[in-house]
Scaffold this motif. Sequence first.
Motif, PDB file in Angstrom:
ATOM      1  N   HIS A  40     -40.886 -39.506 -64.551  1.00 30.71           N
ATOM      2  CA  HIS A  40     -42.212 -39.021 -64.077  1.00 30.71           C
ATOM      3  C   HIS A  40     -43.340 -40.479 -64.275  1.00 30.71           C
ATOM      4  O   HIS A  40     -44.300 -40.225 -65.063  1.00 30.71           O
ATOM      5  CB  HIS A  40     -42.989 -37.828 -64.746  1.00 30.71           C
TER       6      HIS A  40
ATOM      7  N   VAL B  43     -46.048 -37.619 -60.532  1.00 32.14           N
ATOM      8  CA  VAL B  43     -44.881 -36.793 -60.410  1.00 32.14           C
ATOM      9  C   VAL B  43     -45.111 -36.842 -59.013  1.00 32.14           C
ATOM     10  O   VAL B  43     -46.121 -36.669 -58.472  1.00 32.14           O
ATOM     11  CB  VAL B  43     -45.267 -35.324 -60.952  1.00 32.14           C
TER      12      VAL B  43
ATOM     13  N   SER C 101     -41.129 -25.085 -65.459  1.00 26.36           N
ATOM     14  CA  SER C 101     -42.374 -25.540 -65.020  1.00 26.36           C
ATOM     15  C   SER C 101     -42.353 -26.377 -63.650  1.00 26.36           C
ATOM     16  O   SER C 101     -41.373 -26.954 -63.353  1.00 26.36           O
ATOM     17  CB  SER C 101     -43.086 -26.385 -65.996  1.00 26.36           C
TER      18      SER C 101
ATOM     19  N   LYS D  97     -44.007 -28.726 -60.531  1.00 22.92           N
ATOM     20  CA  LYS D  97     -44.509 -29.975 -60.589  1.00 22.92           C
ATOM     21  C   LYS D  97     -46.065 -30.143 -60.988  1.00 22.92           C
ATOM     22  O   LYS D  97     -46.707 -31.154 -61.541  1.00 22.92           O
ATOM     23  CB  LYS D  97     -44.492 -30.703 -59.208  1.00 22.92           C
TER      24      LYS D  97
ATOM     25  N   LEU E 111     -45.959 -30.168 -64.665  1.00 23.10           N
ATOM     26  CA  LEU E 111     -45.728 -31.564 -65.136  1.00 23.10           C
ATOM     27  C   LEU E 111     -46.687 -32.718 -64.908  1.00 23.10           C
ATOM     28  O   LEU E 111     -46.349 -33.589 -65.731  1.00 23.10           O
ATOM     29  CB  LEU E 111     -44.153 -31.691 -64.380  1.00 23.10           C
TER      30      LEU E 111
END
Length: 436
Positions: free
Chosen positions: A125, A187, A220, A222, A225
């Motif tokens: 990421h 991300v 979880s 995107k 994140l």
Amino acid sequence: MNFPIDKAILNALDSVNDGISICDKNGVIIYLNEAAYKIVGAEKNDILNHAVARISPDKSMLINVLEKKKSIIDVEYFWSFKGKKFHLINSGYPIFDDYGEIVGAIDIFRSIERSRKLANSIAGHQAFFNFEDIIGECDSIKSVINLSKIFSNNDENILIHGETGTGKELFAQSIHNYSNRRNNPFVALNCATLPSELIDSELFGYEEGAFTGAKKGGKSGKFELANGGTLFLDELGEMQIHIQAKLLRVLETMCINRIGSSKPIQVDVRIIAATNRNLEEMVRNGQFRQDLYYRLKVLNLEIPPLRSREEDILLLSNYFLDKLSKKANKLIKHISEEGKSMLLNHTWDGNVRELENIMSRAIYMCDSDTITKDLLIQSGLETKTYDQIQQKKLTKLSKDILSKTLVKTKGNKREAANLLNISRPTLYKYLKKYNL
Ligand SMILES: Nc1ncnc2c1ncn2[C@@H]1O[C@H](COP(=O)(O)OP(=O)(O)OP(=O)(O)O)[C@@H](O)[C@H]1O
Ligand SMILES: [Mg+2]
């Protein structure tokens, strides 16, 4: 050396992949492992038994540690040596004797690229590109870069439009790294490569037991994140209309619901979306939601295609030549004149990516110091017919350049044609066109 180091330990350190250097309490280098010599490209005589303060204008980690008498762990470090600047991740530790007196320092370092790769392989990421990585001198690209910088710190969502290979992702990453979200995640989600059922769970995540095959403990999405950072929605034009509706809701409320959960989760995410599709037309055809389009289009960037940036073609070619030949460990310095003219005359439908691929293949095949026209053809660059090239030249050569050339050659047309690298009949066509 004012403290003994066991030879067996030194041998062991030589098999470590990180650079290791050790100095005594006076800052004189008493040891470097093999990796350290390799990373900074040094010979033993350059460094060993030298005062570390004298071998570089930059303060070394070892000196810092000697002064502070404290460990400094995992910091970014810039260090120059023999005219080269190194971007490193270093950790430095003081070495004490049995009486607690400092007797030296040890520095363990690696190149930033290696650290980034590691971070990325763990998290995946991060944005790597910065505006300095966007090569281009023409006005159109410079003004998109300027606009992008302005947009970077305005927290609105951004829509990037441009043909394939123009650098949309490069821009998205650079914007993130220029924004004050830069220390938070970047991300990416490619809306074209995932089946639409999966986009849903990729974006919003799911709870345990939400559907057959759902992971234990849930997952979880995107949005979660990317919290605090940027979510890059690539190929947005491929997103199905029902997901567009969900996306719009999230943009309006900045709240997501994992699939199978009724608990809303608050998020703070900036969206940068990219597409090569004509979204306006898609809106007209009912394939793209108008409300979402307007919400994303507030800040809009249009990346120009390479064929409209002719002055950047050779600049980019030389940039890739330099970068990729170094990577391939080859000493290729030039592109032949014929090669350059071919590059300039190509239409570049695949834009910068196509140019990068052609140069990469040509460098791979090249066994001299010059990229020739033939190598470019073998690498996939199409040849154009003489007429097509002349036609293109005809629209390119300005009256101003032609008259200046004729003044320079004192009216000698043969010489002017040679200087302009065009045939005499073409020169006459221009003279007629411009009434000269
Ligand atoms: N101005 C530039 N300077 C240097 N490299 C560039 C530039 N523009 C594009 N590139 C390089 O070209 C390649 C394609 O760029 P990128 O992936 O950002 O394009 P894209 O517009 O996202 O393409 P697609 O629509 O196909 O996804 C990358 O390797 C990128 O680093
Ligand atoms: Mg892309």
